[in-house]
Design an enzyme around this catalytic site. Structure first.
Site, PDB file in Angstrom:
ATOM      1  N   ASN A 299       5.605  -5.897   5.153  1.00 42.93           N
ATOM      2  CA  ASN A 299       5.767  -4.555   4.584  1.00 42.93           C
ATOM      3  C   ASN A 299       7.137  -4.329   3.954  1.00 42.93           C
ATOM      4  OD1 ASN A 299       7.202  -4.479   6.931  1.00 42.93           O
ATOM      5  ND2 ASN A 299       6.159  -2.712   7.823  1.00 42.93           N
TER       6      ASN A 299
ATOM      7  N   TYR B 173      11.829  -4.503  -1.998  1.00 40.38           N
ATOM      8  CA  TYR B 173      13.227  -4.439  -2.418  1.00 40.38           C
ATOM      9  C   TYR B 173      13.831  -3.107  -1.987  1.00 40.38           C
ATOM     10  CZ  TYR B 173      12.820  -8.628  -5.361  1.00 40.38           C
ATOM     11  OH  TYR B 173      12.653  -9.910  -5.810  1.00 40.38           O
TER      12      TYR B 173
ATOM     13  N   ASP C 280      -3.564  11.326  -9.925  1.00 39.03           N
ATOM     14  CA  ASP C 280      -4.369  12.414  -9.392  1.00 39.03           C
ATOM     15  C   ASP C 280      -3.552  13.240  -8.396  1.00 39.03           C
ATOM     16  OD1 ASP C 280      -6.591  13.980  -9.250  1.00 39.03           O
ATOM     17  OD2 ASP C 280      -7.733  12.647  -7.938  1.00 39.03           O
TER      18      ASP C 280
END
Ligand SMILES: *[C@@H]1O[C@H](CO)[C@@H](O)[C@H](O)[C@H]1NC(C)=O
Ligand SMILES: *[C@@H]1O[C@H](CO)[C@@H](O)[C@H](O)[C@H]1NC(C)=O
Ligand SMILES: *[C@@H]1O[C@H](CO)[C@@H](O)[C@H](O)[C@H]1NC(C)=O
Ligand SMILES: *[C@@H]1O[C@H](CO)[C@@H](O)[C@H](O)[C@H]1NC(C)=O
Ligand SMILES: *[C@@H]1O[C@H](CO)[C@@H](O)[C@H](O)[C@H]1NC(C)=O
Ligand SMILES: *[C@@H]1O[C@H](CO)[C@@H](O)[C@H](O)[C@H]1NC(C)=O
Ligand SMILES: *[C@@H]1O[C@H](CO)[C@@H](O)[C@H](O)[C@H]1NC(C)=O
Ligand SMILES: *[C@@H]1O[C@H](CO)[C@@H](O)[C@H](O)[C@H]1NC(C)=O
Length: 624
Positions: A127, A130, A457
């Site tokens: 996970n 940068y 959205d």
């Protein structure tokens, strides 16, 4: 030879920087795709403008497990462990208390246009991005941008085991500073509650030289946590100057008598807000617009190179399976057990249920369509303001995605319920914080890859609130990278939600981060008015955005606006702040996409407003 000439040329063409001190990056350090082609920028690293091309420098790092001991911190920063131990006046195996400031001695040297202290970092988990390496692991001592610049890896393919070269922010004194006796520059990590007066007092430097060293023009400028400032020192820093930072106290409980408190509060808040409006909005917005007017088209219409194609649905499960720890492949039986066989009691809304997985409540969403995009994006991004995906499950062609559970549901429903605290400033703080959370999430989404990702959205029903009313953006099913034009455009089957779609998207299907900025402008108006994006009035429909824009263009702004603003925000000082937020929203709703602010600019503006609200709040608590 060529390279030397080039860097010499670059160096010469920025001679104006030679005498100047370093600039302060502010919040823009959070952006991940500022390239430094436009010249040295403090968002990247500190500029090579010192007397010497290399020097001894110091950094402040806050002890955070697992980086909380002399060996681990010196390993993380490539600092000499015995020197680190001695300057902090501790033994070589010392474990520091959490959040203790640790002085890190480094060798700082000029590489190209920038000073940097080199270190390396081995990626530990899937996970990491940068951004999290720069902001969380290195606490802002590195920047996302300079990492991307020095490392060859695609931001979407960072894998455990890869070694990154990490340039840390440091600088050497300029000749002006040396002339005044400065020997070292300390890169200081800003924490909540820090201010220039505090810092300069603690490190025993003159306030003017602090302001000078960071090119501040104000006496007591706003500092942002997770950014750095330089402290010019005449002698090496000492452990007696370092402190433990205790975590920020979030909204203290209001147990005192609101009656007597309010009037005083109103007064101080009024001052604070008036200051915010006149100083921040007017300057920030005018700078933004002046700059944008000059700028040409910002987003290329098409990106020439071949694009990485979206992974096909069949690959999704493989992808999930290899993403150990981060994403879990759930068994359908597990989901049934957690939700009591998808009982109505476990239903949150529509096809979303909640379930209990070994004590933890998670949300489960049944998806009929292709989930690969959402899985791929959420698997790669990691940000506190974007919903976290725990895992997925497939059962007979149906997909289920398992997310973190957000206690307070969607922003849209929450605004309808209007369970507000009593004190006006609390309501404002809550609303501005929600807007800032969403802005931060979008800012990250737009900047963590190049070309940008666009959510497409953004609306109040896709923004979820957790138990502390912190907002996270959800529903990434339409998200995609900005690649010019939506293929649905020719068929006029737009994917998005009415009331939130930007004019250029409706006209040509063009997809840029600016369509999210537009939709965000509408969400801010919902926060301000408590009304839906489409208002049903006298049997007709009215777009909230259109209504507010026309009010702002008309002559009777305040009176007409007060008719729209949420009544709980209409205290003594509500209108002033409401005008600020409305101006910011209207800027986001500008017809020309290139004139809309970037999310980074929105984040800066909202952070300043929030900081001022909090400052006014604590000031009035002290005095009240
Ligand atoms: C550095 O010193 C020179 C000469 O004293 C002065 O003209 C210049 O303005 C100074 N630069 C800065 C950034 O203070
Ligand atoms: C940190 O420790 C790891 C494992 O011991 C080692 O591989 C790495 O090279 C060290 N990094 C630095 C910068 O010393
Ligand atoms: C820093 O530079 C000094 C002098 O050049 C050298 O002795 C020292 O080993 C360097 N430290 C590190 C951690 O590279
Ligand atoms: C270092 O620590 C010792 C004991 O812990 C203390 O007596 C001494 O004053 C400290 N020195 C500095 C420079 O803080
Ligand atoms: C630091 O790293 C940069 C880029 O990898 C390199 O150009 C530079 O020479 C290094 N500096 C030192 C002092 O090793
Ligand atoms: C990344 O995942 C690990 C567990 O795999 C977790 O401990 C860590 O907090 C995560 N990091 C972030 C920045 O979320
Ligand atoms: C940056 O890192 C800090 C911890 O060092 C964390 O609290 C903060 O939320 C991070 N910022 C973002 C935008 O994720
Ligand atoms: C800085 O000063 C302010 C008051 O001026 C105080 O509230 C705050 O706690 C101080 N911060 C630190 C880190 O000492």
């Amino acid at each position: 030879m060529d390279q030397i000439l080039i860097s010499f040329f670059i160096f010469c063409s920025f001679t104006s920087y030679l005498n100047a001190q370093q600039g302060y990056s502010g919040n823009s350090i959070l952006a991940c795709n500022k390239n430094d082609e436009t010249g040295p920028s403090p968002d990247f690293l500190y500029t090579c403008n010192g007397e010497e091309p290399s020097c001894k420098a110091f950094l402040i790092f806050k002890s955070q497990p697992p980086y909380n001991s002399v060996p681990t911190i010196s390993n993380l920063t490539s600092s000499d462990p015995s020197e680190l131990a001695s300057i902090n006046n501790v033994s070589r195996l010392m474990v520091f208390p959490t959040n203790k400031e640790v002085i890190v001695p480094v060798n700082c040297s000029c590489s190209g246009q920038y000073y940097q202290a080199n270190t390396s970092y081995v990626i530990q988990t899937r996970n990491e991005t940068y951004f999290t390496i720069a902001n969380n692991t290195y606490q802002g001592l590195a920047t996302c941008d300079s990492l991307k610049h020095q490392d060859p890896y695609d931001p979407l393919s960072l894998l455990p085991g890869l070694t990154l070269r990490v340039p840390l922010r440091c600088a050497c004194p300029t000749s002006n500073q040396s002339a005044k006796g400065t020997k070292y520059l300390l890169t200081y990590l800003v924490s909540w509650q820090d201010s220039i007066p505090n810092i300069s007092e603690r490190f025993n430097v003159r306030r003017e030289s602090m302001l000078d060293a960071n090119s501040f023009s104000e006496e007591d400028p706003v500092l942002f946590p997770f950014t750095t400032v330089l402290i010019p020192l005449m002698t090496k820093p000492s452990s007696s100057q370092t402190i433990i930072h205790y975590p920020r106290v979030t909204s203290p409980p209001y147990t005192y008598n609101p009656g007597t408190r309010r009037s005083k509060k109103g007064f101080y808040v009024g001052i604070g807000i008036a200051a915010v409006c006149s100083l921040v909005i007017c300057t920030v917005l005018s700078i933004v617009f002046l700059r944008y007017k000059k700028r040409t088209e910002e987003f290329p219409q098409s990106y020439g190179e071949e694009k990485k194609k979206q992974v096909l649905p069949e690959c999704v499960l493989i992808d999930i399976a290899s993403a150990d720890q981060v994403m879990k492949v759930f068994d359908f039986e597990e989901l049934k057990a957690a939700t009591d066989n998808f009982s109505p009691k476990s239903r949150i809304k529509g096809s979303v249920h909640h379930g209990v997985f070994s004590g933890e409540i998670l949300a489960i969403k049944k998806m009929s369509a292709d989930v690969s995009k959402e899985v791929n994006i959420l698997n790669k991004i990691n940000h506190i303001n974007l919903i976290r995906l725990y895992g997925a499950c497939e059962d007979h062609g149906h997909f289920f995605l398992v997310y973190e559970f957000m206690e307070n549901g969607s922003l849209k429903d929450w605004l309808r319920k209007k369970s507000c605290p009593e004190i006006e400033i609390e309501i404002w703080t809550q609303r501005v914080q929600i807007a800032l959370d969403v802005a931060n999430g979008l800012h990250y989404l737009h900047n963590f890859t190049d070309p940008s990702y666009v959510h497409k959205d953004i609306k109040s029903s896709n923004i979820l609130l957790n138990g502390n009313l912190r907002a996270k953006i959800a529903n990434f099913s339409l998200a995609r990278s900005a690649e010019g034009v939506d293929r649905y455009a020719s068929t006029k089957q737009f994917l998005g939600t009415r009331g939130y779609m930007a004019p250029e998207y409706l006209e040509s299907g063009s997809i840029t981060p600016k369509i999210d900025v537009y939709a965000f402008g509408v969400v801010m108006l919902e926060l301000l008015t408590g009304k839906d994006a489409i208002i049903v009035q006298d049997g007709g429909e009215l777009l909230l955005s259109a209504a507010i824009v026309s009010i702002m263009e008309g002559g009777n702004t305040e009176a007409e606006l007060s008719y729209f603003i949420d009544p709980s925000l209409q205290g003594k000082y509500g209108m002033e702040l409401a005008l600020c937020i409305t101006k910011l929203s209207v800027a986001c709703l500008t017809r020309e996409p290139e004139s809309r602010p970037k999310m980074g600019e929105v984040v800066s503006t909202l952070s300043r407003i929030l900081m001022d609200l909090q400052k006014s709040d604590s000031l009035s608590v002290e005095l009240g």
